[in-house]
Design an enzyme around this catalytic site. Structure first.
Site, PDB file in Angstrom:
ATOM      1  CE  LYS A   9      -3.321  -2.177   2.905  1.00 13.49           C
ATOM      2  NZ  LYS A   9      -4.562  -1.999   3.880  1.00 13.49           N
ATOM      3  NE  ARG A 113      -5.052 -12.392   5.420  1.00  8.45           N
ATOM      4  CZ  ARG A 113      -5.917 -11.237   5.643  1.00  8.45           C
ATOM      5  NH1 ARG A 113      -6.131 -10.445   4.490  1.00  8.45           N
ATOM      6  NH2 ARG A 113      -6.461 -10.608   6.840  1.00  8.45           N
ATOM      7  CB  THR A 119      -6.578  -5.946  10.370  1.00 12.42           C
ATOM      8  OG1 THR A 119      -7.094  -6.924   9.566  1.00 12.42           O
ATOM      9  CG2 THR A 119      -6.704  -4.398   9.609  1.00 12.42           C
ATOM     10  NE  ARG A 130      -1.622  -5.856   7.533  1.00  6.71           N
ATOM     11  CZ  ARG A 130      -2.737  -6.310   7.219  1.00  6.71           C
ATOM     12  NH1 ARG A 130      -3.283  -7.345   7.984  1.00  6.71           N
ATOM     13  NH2 ARG A 130      -3.219  -5.821   6.043  1.00  6.71           N
ATOM     14  CG  ASN A 150      -3.085  -2.407   7.333  1.00 11.16           C
ATOM     15  OD1 ASN A 150      -2.761  -2.135   6.160  1.00 11.16           O
ATOM     16  ND2 ASN A 150      -3.696  -3.083   7.946  1.00 11.16           N
ATOM     17  CG  HIS A 153      -5.315  -6.214  -0.096  1.00 13.47           C
ATOM     18  ND1 HIS A 153      -6.467  -6.037   0.751  1.00 13.47           N
ATOM     19  CD2 HIS A 153      -5.438  -6.939  -1.019  1.00 13.47           C
ATOM     20  CE1 HIS A 153      -7.269  -6.974  -0.021  1.00 13.47           C
ATOM     21  NE2 HIS A 153      -6.456  -7.541  -0.763  1.00 13.47           N
TER      22      HIS A 153
HETATM   23  O1  CDP Z   1      -6.297  -5.847   5.369  1.00 13.38           O
HETATM   24  P1  CDP Z   1      -6.912  -6.798   6.334  1.00 13.38           P
HETATM   25  O2  CDP Z   1      -7.720  -8.016   5.418  1.00 13.38           O
HETATM   26  O3  CDP Z   1      -6.380  -7.441   7.376  1.00 13.38           O
HETATM   27  O4  CDP Z   1      -8.213  -5.975   6.782  1.00 13.38           O
HETATM   28  P2  CDP Z   1      -9.725  -5.649   6.348  1.00 13.38           P
HETATM   29  O5  CDP Z   1     -10.767  -5.959   7.406  1.00 13.38           O
HETATM   30  O6  CDP Z   1      -9.934  -6.502   5.055  1.00 13.38           O
HETATM   31  O7  CDP Z   1      -9.519  -4.225   5.989  1.00 13.38           O
HETATM   32  C1  CDP Z   1      -9.131  -3.644   4.972  1.00 13.38           C
HETATM   33  C2  CDP Z   1      -8.351  -2.554   5.410  1.00 13.38           C
HETATM   34  O8  CDP Z   1      -9.157  -1.438   6.114  1.00 13.38           O
HETATM   35  C3  CDP Z   1      -7.128  -2.828   6.380  1.00 13.38           C
HETATM   36  O9  CDP Z   1      -5.974  -3.368   6.025  1.00 13.38           O
HETATM   37  C4  CDP Z   1      -7.003  -1.584   7.167  1.00 13.38           C
HETATM   38  O10 CDP Z   1      -6.137  -0.728   6.471  1.00 13.38           O
HETATM   39  C5  CDP Z   1      -8.375  -0.655   7.066  1.00 13.38           C
HETATM   40  N1  CDP Z   1      -8.986  -1.195   8.407  1.00 13.38           N
HETATM   41  C6  CDP Z   1      -9.046   0.105   9.267  1.00 13.38           C
HETATM   42  O11 CDP Z   1      -8.174   1.109   9.382  1.00 13.38           O
HETATM   43  N2  CDP Z   1      -9.783  -0.197  10.750  1.00 13.38           N
HETATM   44  C7  CDP Z   1     -10.582  -1.127  10.502  1.00 13.38           C
HETATM   45  N3  CDP Z   1     -11.373  -1.212  11.859  1.00 13.38           N
HETATM   46  C8  CDP Z   1     -10.754  -2.256   9.636  1.00 13.38           C
HETATM   47  C9  CDP Z   1     -10.007  -2.137   8.565  1.00 13.38           C
HETATM   48 MG    MG Z   2      -9.412  -7.954   3.925  1.00 19.36          MG
END
Ligand code: CDP
Ligand code: MG
Length: 175
Positions: A9, A113, A119, A130, A150, A153
């Site tokens: 990202k 993953r 996340t 991360r 973070n 993706h």
């Molecule tokens: O990237 P990942 O699959 O771990 O997380 P996601 O739940 O699919 O959310 C996508 C992206 O949104 C995350 O990587 C974060 O950058 C952001 N996010 C956030 O800032 N705060 C949250 N409560 C949930 C997601």
């Molecule tokens: Mg996700």
């Protein structure tokens, strides 16, 4: 062999971590199948991320959980938070160039993953990408009205991987 998609990202690119991040995957035995650098606009980012109720609630739940872990309570509902997070995610992902990479290997989706970590960087174990490269937290980010930076993706499951690879790469660009 299985394929999955990762995106370094904008914060990862700005911090000059592209090489280090990709090396983690290569060290684990995954190989680069296709890669490109590009700058997505908000319209593209909007089309990339899911927009269903379930996904938005899932985003908001992560804020509740982050607050709960620190004994705090949030003023907003999970739904309200989820909607805000999705909006902030558009701004963040479109804020600079990204690097999209298709990685290939045995059980690649889950392997990636695991290497990426959860996340919330502040909850990610050392050894994960991360966990090693950021201490940012979902709670702090929410208070600052932004998403957590973070770095990366990664597709979460088979359906996501298939859809996301297709989103970035044409058949000709895949091997
Ligand atoms: O990237 P990942 O699959 O771990 O997380 P996601 O739940 O699919 O959310 C996508 C992206 O949104 C995350 O990587 C974060 O950058 C952001 N996010 C956030 O800032 N705060 C949250 N409560 C949930 C997601
Ligand atoms: Mg996700």
């Amino acid at each position: 062999m299985e394929k999955t998609l990762i995106i370094v990202k904008p914060d990862g690119v700005k911090r000059g971590l592209v090489g280090k991040i990709i090396t983690r995957f290569e060290n684990a035995g995954l190989s680069i199948s296709s890669a490109k650098m590009l700058w997505l606009d908000k319209k593209k980012v909007n089309a990339f991320y899911p927009n269903d109720k379930e996904w938005i609630l899932m985003l908001g739940k992560k804020n509740t959980e982050a607050a709960r872990l620190r004994g705090e309570k949030l003023g907003r509902s999970e739904w309200e938070h989820g909607k805000l997070v999705r909006k902030w995610l558009m701004d963040y992902t479109a804020s600079g160039p990204v690097v999209a990479v298709v990685l290939e290997g045995s059980d690649a989706i889950m392997a990636v993953r695991k290497l990426v970590g959860p996340t919330d960087c502040s909850q990610a174990t050392p050894g994960t990408i991360r966990g090693d490269f950021s201490t940012d937290s979902i709670l702090k980010a929410g208070k600052e009205k932004r998403v957590i930076y973070n770095l990366i993706h990664a597709s979460g499951n088979t359906a996501e991987a298939k859809k996301e690879i297709k989103f970035f790469f044409s058949d000709k660009e895949l091997r």
